[in-house]
Design a protein around this motif. Structure first.
Motif, PDB file in Angstrom:
ATOM      1  N   SER A 192      10.065 -31.012  19.871  1.00  0.00           N
ATOM      2  CA  SER A 192       9.306 -31.698  20.925  1.00  0.00           C
ATOM      3  C   SER A 192       9.173 -30.803  22.158  1.00  0.00           C
ATOM      4  CB  SER A 192       9.991 -33.017  21.306  1.00  0.00           C
ATOM      5  OG  SER A 192      10.069 -33.887  20.196  1.00  0.00           O
ATOM      6  N   THR A 193      10.266 -30.107  22.497  1.00  0.00           N
ATOM      7  CA  THR A 193      10.221 -29.178  23.636  1.00  0.00           C
ATOM      8  C   THR A 193       9.303 -27.997  23.322  1.00  0.00           C
ATOM      9  OG1 THR A 193      12.501 -29.818  24.203  1.00  0.00           O
ATOM     10  CG2 THR A 193      11.643 -27.771  25.174  1.00  0.00           C
ATOM     11  N   THR A 194       9.344 -27.536  22.067  1.00  0.00           N
ATOM     12  CA  THR A 194       8.442 -26.452  21.645  1.00  0.00           C
ATOM     13  C   THR A 194       6.983 -26.872  21.809  1.00  0.00           C
ATOM     14  OG1 THR A 194      10.063 -25.646  20.036  1.00  0.00           O
ATOM     15  CG2 THR A 194       7.758 -24.977  19.707  1.00  0.00           C
ATOM     16  N   ALA A 195       6.678 -28.085  21.404  1.00  0.00           N
ATOM     17  CA  ALA A 195       5.306 -28.594  21.558  1.00  0.00           C
ATOM     18  C   ALA A 195       4.923 -28.670  23.029  1.00  0.00           C
ATOM     19  CB  ALA A 195       5.194 -29.975  20.905  1.00  0.00           C
ATOM     20  N   GLN A 231       4.299 -25.083  24.313  1.00  0.00           N
ATOM     21  CA  GLN A 231       3.436 -24.223  23.487  1.00  0.00           C
ATOM     22  C   GLN A 231       2.260 -23.645  24.255  1.00  0.00           C
ATOM     23  OE1 GLN A 231       0.180 -24.785  21.871  1.00  0.00           O
ATOM     24  NE2 GLN A 231       0.393 -22.793  20.827  1.00  0.00           N
ATOM     25  N   LEU A 232       1.545 -24.463  25.010  1.00  0.00           N
ATOM     26  CA  LEU A 232       0.356 -23.986  25.736  1.00  0.00           C
ATOM     27  C   LEU A 232       0.711 -22.995  26.845  1.00  0.00           C
ATOM     28  CD1 LEU A 232      -1.837 -27.234  25.901  1.00  0.00           C
ATOM     29  CD2 LEU A 232      -2.275 -25.148  24.582  1.00  0.00           C
ATOM     30  N   PRO A 233       1.675 -23.302  27.724  1.00  0.00           N
ATOM     31  CA  PRO A 233       2.009 -22.320  28.764  1.00  0.00           C
ATOM     32  C   PRO A 233       2.578 -21.013  28.193  1.00  0.00           C
ATOM     33  CG  PRO A 233       3.468 -24.225  28.890  1.00  0.00           C
ATOM     34  CD  PRO A 233       2.365 -24.568  27.966  1.00  0.00           C
ATOM     35  N   LEU A 234       3.362 -21.105  27.115  1.00  0.00           N
ATOM     36  CA  LEU A 234       3.908 -19.887  26.518  1.00  0.00           C
ATOM     37  C   LEU A 234       2.795 -19.025  25.916  1.00  0.00           C
ATOM     38  CD1 LEU A 234       7.122 -21.247  24.737  1.00  0.00           C
ATOM     39  CD2 LEU A 234       7.031 -19.770  26.764  1.00  0.00           C
ATOM     40  N   THR A 235       1.815 -19.666  25.283  1.00  0.00           N
ATOM     41  CA  THR A 235       0.669 -18.938  24.717  1.00  0.00           C
ATOM     42  C   THR A 235      -0.135 -18.259  25.822  1.00  0.00           C
ATOM     43  OG1 THR A 235       0.525 -20.513  22.895  1.00  0.00           O
ATOM     44  CG2 THR A 235      -1.416 -19.164  23.326  1.00  0.00           C
ATOM     45  N   PHE A 236      -0.328 -18.970  26.929  1.00  0.00           N
ATOM     46  CA  PHE A 236      -1.084 -18.401  28.059  1.00  0.00           C
ATOM     47  C   PHE A 236      -0.360 -17.197  28.648  1.00  0.00           C
ATOM     48  CE2 PHE A 236      -2.019 -18.029  32.567  1.00  0.00           C
ATOM     49  CZ  PHE A 236      -3.426 -17.979  32.569  1.00  0.00           C
ATOM     50  N   LEU A 237       0.969 -17.333  28.863  1.00  0.00           N
ATOM     51  CA  LEU A 237       1.734 -16.220  29.447  1.00  0.00           C
ATOM     52  C   LEU A 237       1.713 -15.013  28.517  1.00  0.00           C
ATOM     53  CD1 LEU A 237       4.853 -18.141  30.893  1.00  0.00           C
ATOM     54  CD2 LEU A 237       2.980 -17.113  32.181  1.00  0.00           C
ATOM     55  N   SER A 238       1.818 -15.263  27.222  1.00  0.00           N
ATOM     56  CA  SER A 238       1.804 -14.161  26.263  1.00  0.00           C
ATOM     57  C   SER A 238       0.451 -13.444  26.258  1.00  0.00           C
ATOM     58  CB  SER A 238       2.116 -14.692  24.862  1.00  0.00           C
ATOM     59  OG  SER A 238       2.037 -13.668  23.910  1.00  0.00           O
ATOM     60  N   LEU A 297      11.051 -19.245  34.275  1.00  0.00           N
ATOM     61  CA  LEU A 297      10.964 -20.652  34.675  1.00  0.00           C
ATOM     62  C   LEU A 297       9.959 -20.830  35.805  1.00  0.00           C
ATOM     63  CD1 LEU A 297      14.734 -21.762  34.548  1.00  0.00           C
ATOM     64  CD2 LEU A 297      12.899 -22.460  33.018  1.00  0.00           C
ATOM     65  N   GLY A 298       9.923 -19.824  36.697  1.00  0.00           N
ATOM     66  CA  GLY A 298       8.983 -19.903  37.818  1.00  0.00           C
ATOM     67  C   GLY A 298       7.541 -19.910  37.331  1.00  0.00           C
ATOM     68  N   ASN A 299       7.227 -19.004  36.372  1.00  0.00           N
ATOM     69  CA  ASN A 299       5.864 -18.960  35.830  1.00  0.00           C
ATOM     70  C   ASN A 299       5.510 -20.250  35.081  1.00  0.00           C
ATOM     71  OD1 ASN A 299       5.290 -16.439  36.852  1.00  0.00           O
ATOM     72  ND2 ASN A 299       5.932 -15.337  35.003  1.00  0.00           N
ATOM     73  N   LEU A 300       6.490 -20.791  34.325  1.00  0.00           N
ATOM     74  CA  LEU A 300       6.241 -22.043  33.606  1.00  0.00           C
ATOM     75  C   LEU A 300       5.977 -23.194  34.577  1.00  0.00           C
ATOM     76  CD1 LEU A 300       8.949 -21.841  30.772  1.00  0.00           C
ATOM     77  CD2 LEU A 300       6.474 -21.635  30.493  1.00  0.00           C
ATOM     78  N   ASP A 352      -0.659 -27.453  37.264  1.00  0.00           N
ATOM     79  CA  ASP A 352      -2.040 -27.853  36.974  1.00  0.00           C
ATOM     80  C   ASP A 352      -2.010 -29.189  36.224  1.00  0.00           C
ATOM     81  OD1 ASP A 352      -4.625 -28.203  36.182  1.00  0.00           O
ATOM     82  OD2 ASP A 352      -4.760 -26.379  34.973  1.00  0.00           O
ATOM     83  N   PRO A 353      -2.526 -30.296  36.825  1.00  0.00           N
ATOM     84  CA  PRO A 353      -2.466 -31.626  36.197  1.00  0.00           C
ATOM     85  C   PRO A 353      -3.112 -31.659  34.825  1.00  0.00           C
ATOM     86  CG  PRO A 353      -3.122 -31.813  38.494  1.00  0.00           C
ATOM     87  CD  PRO A 353      -3.153 -30.333  38.162  1.00  0.00           C
ATOM     88  N   ALA A 354      -4.210 -30.942  34.631  1.00  0.00           N
ATOM     89  CA  ALA A 354      -4.906 -30.974  33.340  1.00  0.00           C
ATOM     90  C   ALA A 354      -4.043 -30.341  32.253  1.00  0.00           C
ATOM     91  CB  ALA A 354      -6.236 -30.249  33.446  1.00  0.00           C
ATOM     92  N   LEU A 355      -3.426 -29.186  32.579  1.00  0.00           N
ATOM     93  CA  LEU A 355      -2.565 -28.525  31.592  1.00  0.00           C
ATOM     94  C   LEU A 355      -1.327 -29.369  31.303  1.00  0.00           C
ATOM     95  CD1 LEU A 355      -1.930 -26.030  29.849  1.00  0.00           C
ATOM     96  CD2 LEU A 355      -0.742 -25.062  31.839  1.00  0.00           C
ATOM     97  N   LEU A 356      -0.727 -29.931  32.371  1.00  0.00           N
ATOM     98  CA  LEU A 356       0.472 -30.754  32.190  1.00  0.00           C
ATOM     99  C   LEU A 356       0.176 -31.964  31.298  1.00  0.00           C
ATOM    100  CD1 LEU A 356       3.399 -31.464  32.801  1.00  0.00           C
ATOM    101  CD2 LEU A 356       2.634 -32.601  34.897  1.00  0.00           C
ATOM    102  N   SER A 357      -0.997 -32.569  31.505  1.00  0.00           N
ATOM    103  CA  SER A 357      -1.376 -33.729  30.703  1.00  0.00           C
ATOM    104  C   SER A 357      -1.454 -33.371  29.224  1.00  0.00           C
ATOM    105  CB  SER A 357      -2.705 -34.299  31.177  1.00  0.00           C
ATOM    106  OG  SER A 357      -3.112 -35.362  30.359  1.00  0.00           O
ATOM    107  N   ARG A 358      -2.029 -32.191  28.926  1.00  0.00           N
ATOM    108  CA  ARG A 358      -2.146 -31.774  27.529  1.00  0.00           C
ATOM    109  C   ARG A 358      -0.767 -31.421  26.954  1.00  0.00           C
ATOM    110  NH1 ARG A 358      -6.254 -30.888  24.165  1.00  0.00           N
ATOM    111  NH2 ARG A 358      -7.705 -31.411  25.839  1.00  0.00           N
ATOM    112  N   CYS A 359       0.066 -30.771  27.771  1.00  0.00           N
ATOM    113  CA  CYS A 359       1.440 -30.446  27.319  1.00  0.00           C
ATOM    114  C   CYS A 359       2.206 -31.720  26.999  1.00  0.00           C
ATOM    115  CB  CYS A 359       2.177 -29.659  28.401  1.00  0.00           C
ATOM    116  SG  CYS A 359       1.571 -27.978  28.636  1.00  0.00           S
TER     117      CYS A 359
END
Length: 847
Positions: free
Chosen positions: A718-721, A724-731, A739-742, A748-755
């Protein structure tokens, strides 16, 4: 002063029943479901949401409260209906006398004025006034608390009361009061509101729930304090913490357990087993010793006279002649309490066998008693092991005594030889004992007959020996298979009988219960043993012969003292004390007396010993199913807590909104858990395992490690899911994972909603996959018979459908703050969600 104008009460058949506690209305049941500290927490959360104008969260919380309450009402209603059906099946019977005919009818059909017959072992079906009483004793402890039976007569002590039991003698009485007008009915009015006792399993689960509640509240307080220290939105985190506290505790577990037990009890009816007390379902799975009565349980209970000893000759019943063997045939017919006609067959199987023998010569007890009426008697009891009746024919009289050959021989001074009464010699006694040993060695049940001529009262001394009748009761064909099944299941079979040792051993050897005479112990030998010697001997004994009711209780107590969990079968009045003292008392439903049925926890409707194997298998299966439900709920809820706690502790945004937590709680804590509770897994053979200890923890056998392992796995995926999006973006951006970058990306509310949608979806669906694997932790999902549990298939499909609803339907997307997912996103999330099944398969492959 009585009202002279008042019309007499009009009674209808079917009214002789005690009114049951008035069932709660649906609304009252619904309010009762709301009476829970956990529901109060939810209500507080909804009020806080209202003040914060979080109307969607408030609506979801209220919806969860309503749905949980409705499910609870439905479950309670189904359980009540199942138990009511069982009560109807165990209703007592009465012997109704209509002219010269006697027929067995449901006790509820009686009305005042009916005449009923009473006999040892029968429950008195209504308040009655006795019109005849022969050595009649009635157990009235239900009314008076007095444990000593009361002697009844037709004088001052002529009243007998409903629900009391006849322990001795016989009689007839006229019904005076029925139903709630009876003495026991008056007591029933006072105790109708007594609370129902919880089963031991429910109590254990309630204690577990309290512990989990405390642990969860502590964890959620910690979650809230971390949020405060990290200067998050206090009110939002308060609602999140409260929601998590509710979701973390499986508050629906007691209701699910009650439902599973009730449905399982109904399922056991299909294998001819009526469970009167729910705790016995749980105890069945622990049984390690089955103490069984012989006659009617291990044998067919259809006795037939196969050999006779008359006038010094051993012969077949077909060779007897009425004139020559008059006393032999008359004695066994008249000294008899069974009822035999073209319509009626009531009484002890051995007595019925004697009447069958007489009937083959055209002799019938009722017709014979018109010529030789019964004027006096000494009723049978288990200590004397005999009965005597006195009959008059003109000016002369004859007394017949029938019973145990050993007891009859002790009281005989004379013998009937060539139609003449002559003194009995020692040679006569030796020959009779030799024939008796021959009969019993062939597994025949033997009754002897003595007589006296021209006596004024029934007596049992200085008797004339008339002869013996040897009766065969064939072994039930399925009994040997049942004994073998018990052996494979680690359950010892012990035979307890009033028969002699050699008769008992012959049957036990045929059934493979015992192979050596050293495994037999008689009641006389038991009496000579002190408790210490008996305790040392009992583990090796498989046959107890020539025993009394007191012996049976000592046998059961001895096995229990040795650490065994004892099931005891029985059908007679003398079995009631041992049925009560056993861990599980099992009565015979067809041949069993009312006393035995009332004392028992379980009633077999087919009187078949092999049915007990099915009942124990069901008991083991039911416990395992409940355990699966508990471990599934605990591991799923543990995963939710770890998911939330880890993210908050790392200073990240919350992976789930309060509405998400509550929704997951709704789709996983109901149908999937119930589907596990009623599972029928064809791959399992619970009768190839030793019995479990009744004190075994729900976490025994790897339960704790299973809970922690799957809880951590659900939290990780569940934590991986969620990440997943922020880790893919950073990579892809070549940025370091910190942790600061995450935190920055999730601002971003839109990204957080999808996460959060990702985490929400995986957390919910992974638990559905987890439920499939929990059906059998030792078998691959590819080998499971999934169509044996259609409810699990439905629960999985409904769970997926509900998750699609909150991510694909615009209205619900707005309510839950989720995002619509593309096909490739669904594929990714389903792969992650299926990890519990992959782990299940890997664990099976490990040694």
């Amino acid at each position: 002063m009585a009202d002279k104008n008042k019309e007499p009460a009009v009674y209808k058949r079917g009214c002789n029943v005690l009114e049951e506690e008035r069932h709660k209305s649906v609304f009252a049941s619904f309010l009762e479901q709301l009476n829970s500290p956990l529901i109060y927490i939810l209500m507080v959360a909804s009020v806080i949401s209202l003040f914060l104008k979080e109307y969607s969260d408030m609506a979801i919380i209220v919806a969860v409260i309503l749905v949980n309450s409705v499910i609870g009402v439905i479950q309670e209603g189904k359980a009540q209906k199942a138990l009511e059906a069982l009560k109807k099946m165990t209703s007592p019977k009465a012997l109704l006398k209509e002219g010269d005919k006697i027929r067995e009818v449901p006790a509820g059909e009686l009305i005042p004025g009916d005449i009923v017959c009473l006999e040892a072992g029968r429950q008195i079906p209504a308040d009655i006034e006795l019109i005849t009483a022969v050595n009649l004793k009635v157990e009235e402890a239900a009314l008076t608390g007095e444990s000593v039976p009361v002697l009844k007569d037709t004088g001052r002590n002529k009243k007998a009361f409903m629900s009391t039991t006849v322990t001795y003698g016989r009689g007839e009485g006229v019904v005076t009061s029925i139903g709630m007008d009876t003495e026991i009915g008056k007591i029933a009015k006072m105790i109708q509101n007594a609370p129902m006792e919880k089963t031991p399993l429910q109590k254990r689960l309630a204690d577990l729930g309290k512990i989990l509640s405390v642990v969860s509240v502590i964890l959620c307080v910690l979650l809230f304090l971390i949020a405060v220290l990290q200067k998050r939105d206090v009110m939002e985190m308060l609602i999140t913490a409260i929601s998590l506290a509710v979701a973390a505790v499986p508050e629906g577990l007691p209701a699910i357990v009650t439902m599973v037990l009730a449905l399982s009890v109904s399922r056991m009816v299909k294998v001819n087993t009526i469970v009167k007390r729910l705790p016995s379902v749980e105890t069945l799975g622990c049984v390690s010793v089955v103490c069984s009565d012989k006659t009617g349980t291990l044998t067919q209970n259809r006795m037939t006279v196969s050999r006779c000893l008359v006038d010094g000759r051993i012969c077949s019943p077909s060779t007897l002649k009425i004139q020559r063997d008059r006393h032999f045939l008359y004695g066994f017919t008249l000294c008899n309490d069974a009822e035999l006609s073209s319509e009626t067959r009531l009484g002890d199987p051995t007595e019925l066998a004697l009447l069958d023998m007489a009937a083959s010569f055209g002799l019938y007890r009722h017709e014979l008693e018109r010529r030789l009426p019964r004027k006096d008697e000494i009723s049978f009891d288990s200590k004397r092991k005999m009965m005597t009746t006195l009959h008059r024919e003109g000016k002369s009289s004859v007394s017949y005594t029938k019973g145990s050959p050993d007891e009859i021989l002790q009281r005989c001074r004379y013998i009937l030889s060539g139609g003449q009464v002559v003194p009995m010699s020692q040679r006569d006694r030796t020959e009779i004992k030799s024939v008796l040993k021959q009969f019993t060695g062939d597994a025949l049940r033997v009754l002897a007959l003595g007589m006296q001529m021209d006596v004024e009262k029934a007596r049992e001394k200085e008797l004339v020996f008339v002869g013996m009748a040897g009766m065969a009761d064939p072994v039930r064909p399925e009994a040997a298979g049942a004994v073998s099944e018990f052996r494979k299941a680690g359950v010892k079979t012990v035979m307890i009988t009033g028969d002699r040792e050699d008769t008992a051993f012959a049957i036990a050897k045929e059934l493979h219960i015992a192979s050596r005479m050293e495994e037999c112990l008689s009641g006389e030998e038991m009496e000579k043993m002190d408790d210490g010697e008996f305790a040392r001997r009992i583990p090796k004994v498989r046959v107890f012969a020539h025993v009394s009711p007191e012996h049976k209780v000592r046998i059961v107590s001895g096995f229990k003292a040795a650490g065994e969990i004892v099931a005891m079968t029985g059908d007679g009045v003398n079995d009631a004390p041992s049925l009560k003292s056993a861990d599980v008392g099992i009565a015979m439903g067809m041949a069993g007396t009312d006393v035995a049925k009332n004392a028992a926890d379980i009633v077999l409707t087919d009187d078949n010993f092999a049915t007990i194997t099915k009942a124990i298998a069901q008991g083991r299966s039911i416990y395992e199913n409940i355990k699966k439900s508990v471990l599934f709920l605990l591991s799923s809820n543990f995963g939710e807590i770890i998911t939330m706690l880890a993210a908050i502790a790392l200073g990240l945004a919350s992976p789930l909104k309060p509405s998400h937590i509550l929704w997951i709680n709704l789709i996983t804590d109901s149908l999937p858990a119930l589907a596990l509770g009623v599972d029928v897994n064809g791959n399992k053979n619970y009768m190839r395992r030793p019995p479990r200890s009744k004190n075994e923890s729900l976490f025994a056998g790897g339960g704790l490690s299973c809970t922690i392992l799957y809880g951590l796995l659900i939290a990780i995926i569940s934590t991986t899911a969620f990440l997943q999006l922020p880790l893919t973006f950073l990579s892809s951006a070549g940025m370091p994972v910190t942790l600061g970058n995450l935190r920055g990306l999730m601002a971003d509310p839109a990204l957080l909603s999808r996460c959060q949608t990702y985490a929400f979806t995986v957390l919910g669906i992974s638990q559905l996959f987890h439920a499939i694997g929990m059906r059998d932790v030792e078998t691959s999902v590819f080998r499971m018979k999934h169509f044996n549990n259609k409810l699990m298939i439905a629960a999985f499909a409904i769970g997926i459908g509900l998750q699609l609803l909150v991510t694909e339907v615009p209205y619900f997307i707005g309510v839950f703050g989720t995002c619509s997912l593309a096909l490739q996103e669904w594929i990714l999330l389903l792969i992650l969600s299926a990890m519990p099944v992959l782990a299940h398969e890997v664990l099976i492959l490990l040694p």
